[in-house]
Design an enzyme around this catalytic site. Structure first.
Site, PDB file in Angstrom:
ATOM      1  N   PRO A  88       8.545  30.084 -23.282  1.00  0.00           N
ATOM      2  CG  PRO A  88      10.432  29.055 -22.379  1.00  0.00           C
ATOM      3  CD  PRO A  88       9.853  29.554 -23.670  1.00  0.00           C
ATOM      4  N   GLY A  92      13.702  33.672 -18.816  1.00  0.00           N
ATOM      5  CA  GLY A  92      14.900  34.388 -19.260  1.00  0.00           C
ATOM      6  C   GLY A  92      14.946  34.678 -20.741  1.00  0.00           C
ATOM      7  CG  LEU A  93      14.059  32.135 -23.463  1.00  0.00           C
ATOM      8  CD1 LEU A  93      13.440  31.024 -24.302  1.00  0.00           C
ATOM      9  CD2 LEU A  93      15.533  32.294 -23.829  1.00  0.00           C
ATOM     10  CB  ALA A  97      10.056  42.316 -23.294  1.00  0.00           C
ATOM     11  CB  ALA A  98       8.162  38.614 -26.662  1.00  0.00           C
ATOM     12  CG  ASP A 139      14.134  41.397 -21.376  1.00  0.00           C
ATOM     13  OD1 ASP A 139      15.362  41.371 -21.429  1.00  0.00           O
ATOM     14  OD2 ASP A 139      13.466  40.629 -20.650  1.00  0.00           O
TER      15      ASP A 139
HETATM   16  O1  PMV Z   1      14.922  36.973 -17.389  1.00  0.00           O
HETATM   17  P1  PMV Z   1      14.569  38.034 -18.321  1.00  0.00           P
HETATM   18  O2  PMV Z   1      14.266  37.577 -19.692  1.00  0.00           O
HETATM   19  O3  PMV Z   1      13.478  38.931 -17.794  1.00  0.00           O
HETATM   20  O4  PMV Z   1      15.883  38.968 -18.487  1.00  0.00           O
HETATM   21  C1  PMV Z   1      16.199  39.885 -17.506  1.00  0.00           C
HETATM   22  C2  PMV Z   1      17.555  40.512 -17.730  1.00  0.00           C
HETATM   23  C3  PMV Z   1      18.056  41.260 -16.505  1.00  0.00           C
HETATM   24  O5  PMV Z   1      19.318  41.837 -16.875  1.00  0.00           O
HETATM   25  C4  PMV Z   1      18.290  40.323 -15.346  1.00  0.00           C
HETATM   26  C5  PMV Z   1      17.102  42.361 -16.067  1.00  0.00           C
HETATM   27  C6  PMV Z   1      17.016  43.565 -16.998  1.00  0.00           C
HETATM   28  O6  PMV Z   1      16.060  44.347 -16.815  1.00  0.00           O
HETATM   29  O7  PMV Z   1      17.906  43.759 -17.844  1.00  0.00           O
END
Ligand code: PMV
Length: 298
Positions: A88, A92-93, A97-98, A139
């Site tokens: 999704p 937060g996964l 980046a993937a 990420d």
């Molecule tokens: O929500 P995501 O998967 O983009 O994870 C971000 C992680 C953070 O620590 C909030 C931001 C980062 O750049 O490390």
């Protein structure tokens, strides 16, 4: 076939942006991509039905990110890249980046360029910067390298070893959020009340250090408690939602060893730590639609 994993931050998100350590894992769900010489540069993203061309001044971040990646190659033919996304977005996964890692990996394969997964992670930063503004690098690193690791900005990744796999159950709230906005919100809080937020980051660092020991010792009961505490500290920075809190609580009541949000928060995903594989399957049902199990070996 190019591949970029999804990632789950076990502990330390947000603090990691400010130079503190975090522990993250790569999961086998991610993005697969294939690149082929074509008449024009083009990126297709399924199952979203998206098709776009690179544009460094484009309005869409994906157009700009694709342009940034293509510009990082000195010589190459025009390429059509097709990517299939299994994660999704904005959850937060590490979905963005993937995609970046998978696209670069696919282009490398198509033009016969060889680099290590660590070099691939580094190269994917040009993609991540378009989405995150100030990415910590966790990420793209976990997406390319995988495993379980301690990450600190600007330092070599420290892989963690354990003879006990982690049984994670990832639940999706269905609420999307912007990493860029959540990171900006924490920065604002830090500027407005440096003492409070620094204390919170210091607390998170202590949890991360203890979690490293717990993972290496295979003490998942202790690890679960540390996850719960990290969730509380993230809550104190207003990164949780009612839905995510309820999902974490439901998982704990159903026997999870610990549960917390993961990634930027403000929506997106949470995860629970299960004691064993059968428990994970049961917790998956508790966490409802979109939940899935990820078994990770350190
Ligand atoms: O929500 P995501 O998967 O983009 O994870 C971000 C992680 C953070 O620590 C909030 C931001 C980062 O750049 O490390």
């Amino acid at each position: 076939m190019g591949f970029g994993r999804g990632k789950v931050i076990l502990l330390g998100e947000h603090a990691v942006v400010h130079g503190y350590p975090a522990i993250a894992v790569g999961i086998e769900r991610g993005v697969h991509a294939e690149a082929q010489p074509a008449k024009h540069d083009r990126l297709r993203l399924s199952p979203w039905g998206l098709e776009l061309e690179p544009a460094s001044d484009g309005t869409e971040p994906l157009e700009r990110a694709f342009a940034a990646v293509l510009e990082s190659y000195e010589e190459r033919p025009p390429l059509e890249v097709s990517a299939t996304v299994e994660l999704p977005a904005g959850a937060g996964l590490g979905c963005s980046a993937a995609i970046g890692v998978a696209v670069l990996d696919a282009i490398d394969e198509a033009i016969g360029r060889r680099r290590t997964r660590a070099e691939l992670a580094e190269a994917a930063l040009v993609w991540e910067r378009v989405f995150h503004g100030n990415p910590s690098g966790v990420d793209n690193t976990m997406s390319a390298v995988g495993g379980v690791a301690l990450f600190r900005r600007g330092e070599p990744l420290v892989p963690l070893r354990s003879n006990k796999p982690l049984h994670l159950v990832i639940g999706y709230s269905g609420e999307s959020s912007s990493t860029k906005e959540m990171v900006a919100s924490v920065r604002r809080q830090l500027e407005e009340d440096r003492a409070r937020v620094t204390q919170t980051f210091d607390g998170i660092e202590t949890l991360v250090r203890n979690a490293k020991l717990a993972i290496e010792a295979g003490d998942h009961v202790a690890l679960g408690q540390l996850l719960d505490l990290n969730h509380t500290l993230l809550s104190s920075m207003m990164l949780c939602t009612t839905k995510l809190d309820a999902m974490c609580q439901a998982a704990r009541e159903a026997g999870a060893l610990g549960a917390k949000i993961t990634g930027a928060g403000g929506g997106g995903c949470m995860f629970a730590l299960a004691a064993k594989r059968e428990e994970a399957a049961r917790l998956k049902d508790v966490l409802g639609e979109g939940a899935f199990v990820a078994e990770v070996s350190a």
